[in-house]
Design an enzyme around this catalytic site. Structure first.
Site, PDB file in Angstrom:
ATOM      1  N   PHE A 121       0.822  -1.214   0.000  1.00 31.62           N
ATOM      2  CA  PHE A 121       0.000   0.000   0.000  1.00 31.62           C
ATOM      3  C   PHE A 121       0.849   1.253   0.000  1.00 31.62           C
ATOM      4  CE2 PHE A 121      -4.522   0.468   0.568  1.00 31.62           C
ATOM      5  CZ  PHE A 121      -4.965  -0.843   0.636  1.00 31.62           C
ATOM      6  N   CYS A 122       0.388   2.257  -0.724  1.00 33.75           N
ATOM      7  CA  CYS A 122       0.949   3.599  -0.530  1.00 33.75           C
ATOM      8  C   CYS A 122      -0.209   4.562  -0.763  1.00 33.75           C
ATOM      9  CB  CYS A 122       2.117   3.858  -1.476  1.00 33.75           C
ATOM     10  SG  CYS A 122       1.666   3.890  -3.212  1.00 33.75           S
TER      11      CYS A 122
END
Lengths: 454, 454, 454, 454
Positions: free
Chosen positions: D412-413
């Site tokens: 995730f970012c």
């Protein structure tokens, strides 16, 4: 003297700008026609005439647009048609452009009223022939537009027309309306500039020896993209000016999603981006493939929405405008990135390189159903994959039911681009287990994987 | 396949970019060579080779520059010269570029080691000949570079070379290194694209019937601009890269005035601006005239300062760089406007249209001394003015003393542009009563003013 | 966040593009409005609103054009006018653009319905005020558009409006609709970006101390270029889209001459080219001077023909289009060069630098009649020439008869550019003995030539 | 007056071009510096001075390059360093540019010798402060470059420096060297133009009330990309001119493959293309992410090969050059398309949108190991995913072993772009079961998926 060929990529359309002293003429202009105005202005020339070699069927001719900008007279071929604009230049009539002369000759066959134009130099020498879609490098125009019934008649006409053209000296430049890649010829050669002499020596269609053989070799029905009918109609009445069309708008994901309910979504990114993620229901045609394939799969009577990489949006819109697609309503701002960030779901299509398939076919153990969407000639030229099923991509909408839904389908073309188009079409119709083979037959042959023996 | 001709305006230099698959070759590149890199990159091609047809004498060849950018190999002609860079491609040797082949043939005459390159298409057919300065449209290369003593020998060599070239089929494209307007031929025809067939039919130099007549028709000494010597030298050792040169600086009137003490001032505006006002002592050569006339009147061993209209500054610097003038120190910011506003004096040269002179000559009552600075052939072609004195502009520095200082001198050329160059040269040497005739002989003939009868 | 100021040179018009997230707004767009679309697209923003600060009188506002391209809503000021397009944003109403807010405030005075717009940042802070023509850098808007009778009333309104604006914090950016050089203020300062604080400290119009003094200082009639009336009218009904206008055509000398019979010829070259030679009867306004002076001397109801240097043709046409001059019929191909070569006569106007005049005035011996066409404030600022007669260039058509026809007239301005405009106007009316002083008063003062003492 | 801010995207670097009359100055120029030359030339100005606010650590300053083009004097800050070029402008010293004045003031803290420059207008008013990296919109410069030991000392210095800057009037423009997105501040505000007044009101770092609190709030160690060391070194000795660097070459798949043995491959396409197919072993950093992340993961001492979409190749090379990466050897012609067609294998990384994960987390049934590579402040601002493990992307090389190899890892970012960078880094080190979450936390929050409660 000014002599420039302007090439429209994709449709491989050639138009020509010829000038002398302060006058110029354009042959078969495209719709986004500023290029001719700028080039002639730079030389201090005014465009006086616009010549059409025939009523084009594969792109919107820019005559009306260019005439509005320059005041140039439009001179048609196809004297028997009832044009909504312009005048006819009859066979044997000549216009002059500075010290140059241009004379019309009737060269029917591709269409009933096709003309070619002979360019005479300042000393009266024959310098070039603008042959429209009658004679190409390595090919001749297709003769199937009047239908199957008149195929042989048209091919016969074309034979006579070509004799007129190649009757000029070998050293004469031959300037056709299309280059390699166009659908207007069967297999136009990749010979960027050509001459009467080179064609007499190299053009396989001119080697048949006599009219009868020529007719039997050329009288065949070819693919007819549905958009041709629209082009013929518009090129007859005169297309509205580009500037009168509403510009496609940038749309936020929310607007795009809302508008997509009543629209077709065209995704113009290449196969890899589409494979990773696309808006569900999109049709994949990579930007440079639109001139060749857009006319098969895109409607004129529904709104089109566009997904394209930032720098390709305007190019895609331009390509579509050249084909008369003035129904592009908008495009998704920042493409899939904004789509995802707004919380929308996307779908993908699996992509693979060919190494595994190559091995398993070598071992005779492949279970996948292999769909090859290349054209007949490509297959003849590049080889047929073992165990493969052949449906040309343009036939896929009609023949889709030959493709099984209960097995993994591996899709092949020359590179992977058309395979993704095919995959997107099938996916819209409910197919699920689709794999696009990256690099296609070119990769296959680079690896010397097995081909079916004849 | 990629086939592009790149034209450098002014020197009418033609270079060629030819590519196939992912490889490309450039023939006779110019020094500002980004154009080739961009075009080939767009097609996904890498430039692999740079071919030179001979050691050019009229411009700085861009081989070293282009090779530094691309890593391409430089292949020379002129095997007997000691180049500071590159290798030789001997006669009969062939390189391949994708499916294309290119073969070197010796075609001496213009220089001792000139080569031509024959381009073979994918099917092995002869498709084009890059003839360098051996054979042009409507002309052949000059043969006087080895001096008067070897004139006939060189013309004889050229005759044989041309037989080699025109031995190819009529339909073969002929791709020379120059077009109309170049000083490398005597009178190159304004035929933008040509073929072996067109040249065999139309080139007057090929109609003499036999070597002997060819030699006597072509063995003549032509104008030799002083800068040719510099070009030959630099093209042998390899010219420093453009990027290593200091860029000319914009200068305030004060800086410009200060720097002008040790510099030559080149005013690249057209004749009208210069006529109204110029920095005292400037040489007038309009920007587009620099490739033809700069090399006659500009030094390599002194700083040059430039006066040019804003949008023409960079173009002028580019033209000069192509001729190896890397000694442009700066240019006057905002040209004459800033010069005047800073309180500096300027001078003018009177300009007139031809109507009055036409009348007075018609009446036989003209008192002015008429100086015609056109070339011999122009005068032969366009007519001689009554009472006029002929000194070709390139001879003016040597023959200036034939021009009287105590009478009004009316200066004529084709348009008025060269006349202003001549006027500026005379003015620097003390002449005062100078009038430039606007429109020149073209205007004169448009008005059907009297010409001298033969 | 996106915040760009777009400057239209010449009229010194400032428009603003402000965006956040994927939305943007444009304040007071110009007619050639692609610039806003491109900038916002690059950021992935769609233009949602177009705000007008008032009905502009000095240029065609691009609201209709931009709305057609983007679908943006047009929000007007001037609620009492009957617009042919758009809606009104009432005082206190707010629109939002991403996280930003913009609120309308009534700031009448320049026009009755002028509005300013306050921009609030994401944290609700006051970030900028778009003040239209109410408050400029170093100046305030003119208040004379309602006529002399309502001058004081309007100045009074403006005083109150300005209090509203400068009531915001000192650190607030002030974003007016014009910069230095505009005719919409009396003497706008050359302060490229400014703030409420800088204006409170530096703006001389804000230092009068009280409404009464402000009114007496600002209630004055200023020059009113005739084209203002046309702008007001068009900006009310909505101007036709640029793309619906015929493009000016390039014309050969022959066509140009023929068309000139019923047309006004505008020569957009600088003073030196015009001085050497121009088509008889032309009006000289250098390209960059057209926004300031075109509206004084060019008609809307007659065809205009253009003479301009090649690279300035399109710029000139663009400048004229911004002022609603859609009546440019064509331009002379290759300008005077082709004119002369076609055998046409031209005329000149003498140009001189100031050295001789300086000396003779110093000696008290000057015989020429000196015409100074600068404005009052310029003369006050830069000094008055001894023996000179002052007629502001915009008054020249009415006051021309004050200029003698029987004496040499030396014409002065700041640089020589306006002097040539004046000379061309007088020459059309029969004056002959005209001399344009190059460098004008700037040159004069650089040389420390004598000025008249007060 | 001329006042332009030039923004370099990516590093969010602001440089400034300020001019008056015919002189100009550039503050903190970037390396590709033609932009300043063109802008100033257009205004008829010569660049006389180049000012540096400090020795930059995040980009190659263009002073040497620009000075070579213009002859301008380079004036440094940081008087204690031994520069290989330029001179020092001591505190209190002033240069003049036309009617403008610029005075240096010492504002240490970010570096020991940082300077700011105060711009005085024609009337002597304080108009702007160029504050370098001392004071930004909404932030102050980082103070950790001298190491942990001197942190408080440097923050103390910065406090005093900022007092000097904000002592100017509220209406003064504040012009820092960076905007939002730069790594030179902690969290620079998205306020495109700002003033002293706005900062005094809004900048959270200025609200701590007293030096002690300021120091304790700002004295912290921040991320230090490894390339900073290289920038500091080069900006001290003077970087070689761009034009002396070899240009990266286009490479065929065969050449690319061969060269890749000794090189690092950088893939600058976005996450979707990389996800579908990439050259095994490539590092994924999308083009616009290179300024922020290239310096963390790319070496200076090894050749770099590039894979990028056609139109982004040059932009990527430019971004890398700004960071001193002159070791780009070449790029793959036609990117992955040619790679595949040449028969080469590629690999992919799975991409998914967040819907399924959202559901399974909601159900408490998620088995994947969730890796969140965002920064601390982002997580604080946007929320923490339940069950997620946090390793900031810049720490990943060191902390990679915390990531399990035997479970599926969901990355995730903010959007998916950095996640792909992280995935590419892990994949190079042997991780296999990686999934990049498209749309990242932004998508997650749009869908109102669950976040971890504090």
């Amino acid at each position: 003297m000014l002599f420039k060929r302007v090439e429209s990529e994709g449709i491989a359309h050639y138009s020509y700008l010829v000038g002398d002293k302060n006058e110029a003429v354009v042959i078969d202009p495209r719709r986004d026609c500023d290029v001719y105005v700028k080039m002639s202005e730079k030389q201090g020339m005014s465009i006086r005439y616009i010549l059409e070699t025939h009523r084009h069927e594969d792109f919107i001719v820019g005559s009306v647009e260019l005439s509005a900008k320059t005041g140039a007279d439009i001179l048609h071929a196809d004297g028997h048609l009832e044009y909504g604009y312009g005048k006819i230049l009859a066979e044997g009539k000549r216009i002059s452009v500075g010290r140059l002369g241009i004379e019309a000759i009737d060269t029917p066959g591709h269409t009933l009223g096709s003309k070619s134009y002979v360019l005479y130099g300042p000393e009266g020498e024959t310098w070039a022939v603008f042959s429209g879609d009658a004679l190409f490098a390595g090919d001749v125009g297709r003769t199937d537009f009047m239908g199957r019934d008149r195929l042989e008649e048209m091919s016969g006409l074309l034979y006579e027309s070509i004799q007129k053209i190649i009757g000029h000296d070998d050293g004469t430049l031959l300037c056709p309306a299309h280059g390699a890649g166009s659908v207007c010829g069967d297999s136009i050669a990749d010979r960027v500039w050509t001459t009467i002499g080179l064609e007499r020596k190299l053009n396989p269609k001119l080697k048949h020896g006599g009219k009868e053989r020529f007719v039997s070799a050329t009288a065949k029905m070819l693919d007819y993209p549905p958009y041709f009918r629209m082009m013929e109609e518009r090129n007859l009445v005169g297309t509205p000016r580009l500037t009168e069309m509403p510009s496609p708008r940038s749309m936020s994901p929310k607007e795009f999603k809302y508008a997509s309910k009543d629209s077709i979504i065209l995704d113009a990114r290449t196969e890899l981006g589409f494979g990773s993620a696309h808006v569900p229901g999109s049709i994949s045609i990579w930007a440079d493939g639109i001139p060749s394939f857009g006319g098969w799969f895109l409607p004129y009577d529904r709104d089109i929405l566009l997904v394209a990489d930032g720098m390709e949006v305007q190019k895609t819109i331009r390509y579509l405008a050249r084909m008369g697609y003035d129904n592009i309503k908008g495009y998704l701002v920042k493409a899939m990135l904004s789509w995802h960030m707004a919380g929308n779901a996307s779908e993908g299509i699996i992509t693979k390189t060919v190494q595994d398939l190559c091995k398993s076919i070598d071992n005779g153990s492949e279970d996948a159903w292999i769909l090859d969407v290349r054209g007949d000639e490509e297959i003849a030229r590049e080889g047929k994959l073992p165990y493969s099923h052949h449906i040309h991509i343009t036939d896929l909408p009609e023949r889709k039911n030959e493709v099984p839904k209960d097995r993994e389908v591996h899709i092949f073309c020359g590179s992977g681009l058309r395979s993704m188009t095919a995959a997107s079409l099938l996916k819209r119709e409910g197919w699920k287990d689709l794999v696009v083979m990256l690099g296609g037959i070119t990769s296959w042959n680079s690896l010397t994987c097995p081909l079916e023996e004849d």
